[in-house]
Write a protein that holds these residues in place. Structure first.
Motif, short mmCIF file in Angstrom:
data_model
loop_
_atom_site.label_atom_id
_atom_site.label_comp_id
_atom_site.label_asym_id
_atom_site.label_seq_id
_atom_site.Cartn_x
_atom_site.Cartn_y
_atom_site.Cartn_z
N SER A 1 19.54 -19.67 7.14
CA SER A 1 19.96 -18.90 8.31
C SER A 1 20.00 -19.80 9.54
CB SER A 1 18.98 -17.76 8.56
OG SER A 1 17.74 -18.27 9.01
N ASN A 2 20.69 -19.30 10.56
CA ASN A 2 20.72 -19.98 11.84
C ASN A 2 20.94 -18.92 12.91
OD1 ASN A 2 21.06 -21.71 13.96
ND2 ASN A 2 23.13 -22.38 13.37
N GLY A 3 19.88 -18.55 13.64
CA GLY A 3 20.00 -17.48 14.64
C GLY A 3 20.38 -16.17 13.97
N ILE A 4 21.50 -15.57 14.43
CA ILE A 4 21.92 -14.30 13.83
C ILE A 4 22.78 -14.53 12.58
CG2 ILE A 4 21.91 -13.19 16.11
CD1 ILE A 4 25.07 -12.94 15.56
N TRP A 5 22.99 -15.79 12.20
CA TRP A 5 23.85 -16.10 11.06
C TRP A 5 23.00 -16.28 9.80
CZ3 TRP A 5 29.25 -16.80 11.54
CH2 TRP A 5 29.73 -16.81 12.86
N VAL A 6 23.54 -15.80 8.66
CA VAL A 6 22.95 -16.15 7.37
C VAL A 6 24.01 -16.87 6.54
CG1 VAL A 6 21.18 -14.33 7.30
CG2 VAL A 6 23.49 -13.84 6.43
N ILE A 7 23.54 -17.72 5.64
CA ILE A 7 24.46 -18.60 4.89
C ILE A 7 24.20 -18.40 3.39
CG2 ILE A 7 25.12 -21.03 4.54
CD1 ILE A 7 23.52 -21.13 7.53
N ASP A 8 25.28 -18.12 2.65
CA ASP A 8 25.07 -17.88 1.21
C ASP A 8 25.12 -19.19 0.43
OD1 ASP A 8 27.73 -18.48 0.69
OD2 ASP A 8 28.34 -16.41 0.32
N ASP A 9 24.87 -19.08 -0.87
CA ASP A 9 24.74 -20.30 -1.69
C ASP A 9 26.07 -21.04 -1.85
OD1 ASP A 9 25.78 -18.28 -3.24
OD2 ASP A 9 24.72 -18.89 -5.07
N ALA A 10 27.18 -20.35 -1.52
CA ALA A 10 28.48 -21.04 -1.58
C ALA A 10 28.81 -21.67 -0.21
CB ALA A 10 29.56 -20.05 -1.98
N GLY A 11 27.91 -21.53 0.75
CA GLY A 11 28.14 -22.13 2.07
C GLY A 11 28.87 -21.22 3.04
N ASN A 12 29.11 -19.95 2.66
CA ASN A 12 29.77 -19.02 3.60
C ASN A 12 28.78 -18.56 4.67
OD1 ASN A 12 32.29 -18.85 2.09
ND2 ASN A 12 31.08 -17.74 0.56
N HIS A 13 29.27 -18.53 5.93
CA HIS A 13 28.44 -18.10 7.05
C HIS A 13 28.78 -16.65 7.40
CE1 HIS A 13 27.68 -22.29 7.24
NE2 HIS A 13 27.01 -22.24 8.37
N PHE A 14 27.75 -15.84 7.63
CA PHE A 14 27.97 -14.44 8.04
C PHE A 14 27.16 -14.13 9.29
CE2 PHE A 14 28.25 -14.57 3.40
CZ PHE A 14 29.47 -13.95 3.16
N MET A 15 27.77 -13.40 10.21
CA MET A 15 27.01 -12.85 11.33
C MET A 15 26.30 -11.61 10.78
SD MET A 15 29.87 -12.87 14.37
CE MET A 15 28.92 -13.49 15.75
N GLU A 16 24.98 -11.54 10.94
CA GLU A 16 24.24 -10.40 10.37
C GLU A 16 24.24 -9.25 11.38
OE1 GLU A 16 22.80 -8.25 8.81
OE2 GLU A 16 22.32 -8.99 6.83
N GLY A 17 25.18 -8.35 11.23
CA GLY A 17 25.32 -7.26 12.19
C GLY A 17 24.35 -6.12 11.97
N ALA A 18 23.54 -6.23 10.90
CA ALA A 18 22.61 -5.14 10.59
C ALA A 18 21.16 -5.59 10.65
CB ALA A 18 22.92 -4.59 9.20
N ARG B 1 33.02 -8.41 5.43
CA ARG B 1 32.42 -9.61 4.80
C ARG B 1 33.43 -10.74 4.73
NH1 ARG B 1 27.54 -10.16 1.63
NH2 ARG B 1 26.32 -8.32 2.09
N GLU B 2 34.66 -10.38 4.36
CA GLU B 2 35.73 -11.40 4.32
C GLU B 2 35.90 -12.03 5.69
OE1 GLU B 2 38.00 -12.36 1.78
OE2 GLU B 2 36.56 -11.39 0.44
N ARG B 3 35.68 -11.23 6.73
CA ARG B 3 35.81 -11.74 8.10
C ARG B 3 34.49 -12.33 8.62
NH1 ARG B 3 40.99 -12.63 9.88
NH2 ARG B 3 42.34 -11.05 9.01
N GLY B 4 33.51 -12.46 7.72
CA GLY B 4 32.27 -13.15 8.09
C GLY B 4 31.27 -12.31 8.86
N VAL B 5 31.27 -10.99 8.61
CA VAL B 5 30.28 -10.12 9.27
C VAL B 5 29.64 -9.22 8.20
CG1 VAL B 5 29.88 -8.27 10.95
CG2 VAL B 5 31.56 -10.05 11.45
N ILE B 6 28.34 -9.10 8.27
CA ILE B 6 27.65 -8.14 7.41
C ILE B 6 27.25 -6.95 8.29
CG2 ILE B 6 25.55 -7.71 6.06
CD1 ILE B 6 25.62 -10.69 5.25
N LEU B 7 27.61 -5.76 7.86
CA LEU B 7 27.12 -4.57 8.56
C LEU B 7 26.77 -3.52 7.53
CD1 LEU B 7 29.87 -2.98 8.24
CD2 LEU B 7 30.37 -3.64 10.56
N ARG B 8 26.20 -2.42 8.00
CA ARG B 8 25.75 -1.36 7.08
C ARG B 8 26.79 -0.26 7.12
NH1 ARG B 8 23.92 1.46 3.80
NH2 ARG B 8 22.06 2.77 3.83
#
Ligand SMILES: Cc1ncc(COP(=O)(O)O)c(C=O)c1O
Length: 462
Positions: free
Chosen positions: A38-55, A409-416
């Motif tokens: 992770s980095n701040g509000i971002w989490v990074i998956d094992d394939a290297g994709n970065h997501f803003m954790e909106g939840a 998710r495709e746009r790099g955001v995780i939300l609930r």
């Protein structure tokens, strides 16, 4: 069906890990999404994709997903007293400091704090305290509990019974008897034509009172509510709701329990959701951001009235017979106390209040999208309602919600996603520019979803 390399993390997960709140057969087919860093509000998956954790993961990672300062506190606590209990008169400094601090910052005068390990445990224990209280008062029949449709209060047998979501009961032969549900105050969806928020709130309070009268006020022990209904899709209450509901509860001597598990610690722009909405509870349950989710810990705060009843029962029975081995764990207590210090240094409530207008403006602007009926929010929590038709407010199906989840998710955001509502509750450390960026990414995901829906429609008409 996806095929994973033998011994890949995905294959090992499918073979060994049972996942909560997960479609089990589908999981065996698609495997897990594995977050590694992770980095701040971002989490990074094992394939290297970065997501803003909106939840904030599960509404809980208030300070992001890694914290050096909290790590040091946990390390030091483990080196001095890595475990001790609070049973049978034993205590330790971490629990004392934390309980004292929680009483100092409580939204209303509270008398004692009972530490637990999770939000479910806190609510489960609070249910027992409601029963304990009325038993002490010589009114054992006053034990039914009312919550709201759409609310989630936990996954233990009792707290899932308290949860107003029939899907969570099916399959388990629940709810237990004595758990009742009143209306979910969803103004946008359920208002009558020309009904004001205040009038809608009056109707909701009247429905609660009618339920109490139907069942008999002498049989109703408590009403349970989370200030913003998270599991109903991050739904703030309509104007006047809690004022009117509390008047009903007072008339019938019904206890009020505020579930602050997601609203507590700054989420609504005050330290507590109770402060935001003028709620004066007898009992508060809190968890999640209490330790910035870095340790499993929760707390039940109770007022003097409940404490006096507990004394009566304890005298009668010889002890307060309740407890969990890890409740008040010294490492978790130390991390929670340090988290509260960090919040104080951040001036948390004012920090969230300062971001609130940016948050409400950025996500509020999505309401002009063809798929969006409304955005409602407070502090750093908000819900976006997906509708088929803005004029009639007809909700989109949960299939469209699921489509949105994939596209965000495709746009790099995780939300609930809850049915047709998108719930946002980003870490409280989010910056103004990250809020703008998240809203922009969600707008693109809405465009992607609209395009998918239109092309599916076009295919149907060919
Ligand atoms: C309002 C509310 N109460 C209680 C809980 C249960 O907390 P936990 O998952 O820590 O048991 C949750 C979890 O999301 C929640 O949102």
């Amino acid at each position: 069906m996806t095929h994973f390399r033998p011994n890949s993390m995905q294959a090992r997960d499918i073979a060994a890990v049972l996942h909560p709140q997960t479609d089990l057969r589908r999981h065996a087919e698609i495997g897990p999404s594995i977050i590694g860093s992770s980095n701040g509000i971002w989490v990074i998956d094992d394939a290297g994709n970065h997501f803003m954790e909106g939840a904030s993961a599960l509404w809980c990672a208030s300070l992001g997903f890694a914290n050096e300062r909290l790590a040091k506190v946990a390390y030091n606590a483990m080196r001095t007293l890595g475990y001790y209990q609070l049973f049978r008169h034993a205590s330790h400094r971490g629990a004392i400091d934390l309980c004292e601090r929680l009483l100092e910052i409580a939204p209303v005068p509270m008398s004692k704090v009972l530490l637990q390990c999770s939000g479910s445990e806190a609510n489960d224990t609070a249910i027992k305290l409601v029963w304990y209280h009325w038993n002490a008062q010589g009114r054992p029949e006053k034990r039914k509990i009312i919550s709201r449709y759409g609310s989630y209060h936990g996954s233990t047998c009792a707290t899932v019974s308290l949860t107003g979501k029939p899907d969570f009961h099916k399959g388990f032969g629940l709810p237990f008897d004595g758990f009742l549900y009143t209306e979910c105050p969803h103004y946008y969806r359920d208002r009558l034509d020309d009904e004001s928020e205040e009038a809608f709130s009056t109707r909701m309070a009247d429905a609660l009172e009618a339920l109490i009268l139907r069942e008999g006020p002498d049989t109703i022990g408590a009403f349970w509510a989370d200030p913003v209904q998270g599991a109903a899709g991050a739904l703030p209450p309509p104007d006047g709701y809690f004022e009117k509901v509390q008047a009903v509860l007072r008339r019938h001597d019904v206890l009020l329990v505020a579930d602050e598990v997601i609203c507590g610690f700054g989420r609504t722009g005050n330290m507590w959701g109770c402060e935001t909405y003028g709620i004066v509870p007898d009992i508060i349950s809190c968890a999640k951001a209490l330790s910035a989710a870095m340790q499993p810990i929760s707390a039940v705060l109770l007022n003097e009235r409940i404490y006096q009843s507990m004394l009566v029962q304890s005298d009668r029975l010889g002890a307060f017979v309740h407890g969990y081995t890890y409740a008040g764990h010294p490492v978790a207590a130390a991390v929670a106390l340090e988290t509260l210090r960090i919040y104080e240094e951040m001036d948390l409530a004012n920090h969230v209040k300062a971001l609130e207008p940016v948050f409400l403006r950025a996500f509020g602007a999505l309401a002009n999208h063809p798929l969006v009926g409304e955005f409602s929010g407070v502090g750093l929590i908000g819900g976006i309602e997906l509708v088929k038709d803005k004029a009639t407010r007809t909700p989109h199906s949960s299939a469209v919600g699921a489509m949105m989840e994939r596209n965000t998710r495709e746009r790099g955001v995780i939300l609930r996603v809850v049915g047709n509502r998108l719930a946002l509750s980003p870490p409280l450390i989010i910056t103004a520019s990250e809020i703008e960026e998240m809203a922009e990414r969600i707008r693109k995901a809405l465009d992607d979803t609209l395009a998918e829906l239109l092309s599916a429609q076009a295919e149907e008409t060919i």
